[in-house]
Design an enzyme around this catalytic site. Sequence first.
Site, PDB file in Angstrom:
ATOM      1  N   GLU A  28      37.823 -14.650  20.991  1.00 46.25           N
ATOM      2  CA  GLU A  28      37.680 -14.266  22.401  1.00 46.25           C
ATOM      3  C   GLU A  28      39.101 -14.085  22.896  1.00 46.25           C
ATOM      4  O   GLU A  28      39.829 -15.056  23.101  1.00 46.25           O
ATOM      5  CB  GLU A  28      36.946 -15.370  23.182  1.00 46.25           C
ATOM      6  CG  GLU A  28      36.799 -15.077  24.663  1.00 46.25           C
ATOM      7  CD  GLU A  28      35.963 -13.835  24.927  1.00 46.25           C
ATOM      8  OE1 GLU A  28      36.456 -12.966  25.691  1.00 46.25           O
ATOM      9  OE2 GLU A  28      34.860 -13.721  24.400  1.00 46.25           O
ATOM     10  N   CYS A  62      36.602 -17.058  28.413  1.00 50.64           N
ATOM     11  CA  CYS A  62      37.470 -15.944  28.780  1.00 50.64           C
ATOM     12  C   CYS A  62      37.519 -15.752  30.291  1.00 50.64           C
ATOM     13  O   CYS A  62      38.440 -15.143  30.812  1.00 50.64           O
ATOM     14  CB  CYS A  62      37.037 -14.659  28.088  1.00 50.64           C
ATOM     15  SG  CYS A  62      35.381 -14.123  28.563  1.00 50.64           S
TER      16      CYS A  62
END
Length: 110
Positions: A28, A62
């Site tokens: 990510e 994220c």
Amino acid sequence: MISFTGSTRAGIVVASAAAPTVKRVTQELGGKSANILLHDADLESAVKEGVQSCFRNTGQSCNAPTRMLVPRSKMAEVASIAKRAAEATKSGDPFKRWHQHRSAREQSPV
């Protein structure tokens, strides 16, 4: 299997290190989201929520708003609220009563 959350630059290093042994890599990348507070925001509420959001999923999301952008004139106030919110955060197993009654400073590292 390697799972990594972080910057694109660090992701390249992780992928390069995994390649010679053909390890699977899940990443990510791209940094984290900004938490933008304008001059008329309810700072007490917005900052506390922003700090709490950073600790969810151990900050490995994220969209964890780890960059709080505030007007320069509000910086000292926001820093004070954020400090109080972070210090009030309890770590540990949420299913154990022991953790519910002790401050983060009193607990062992998780």
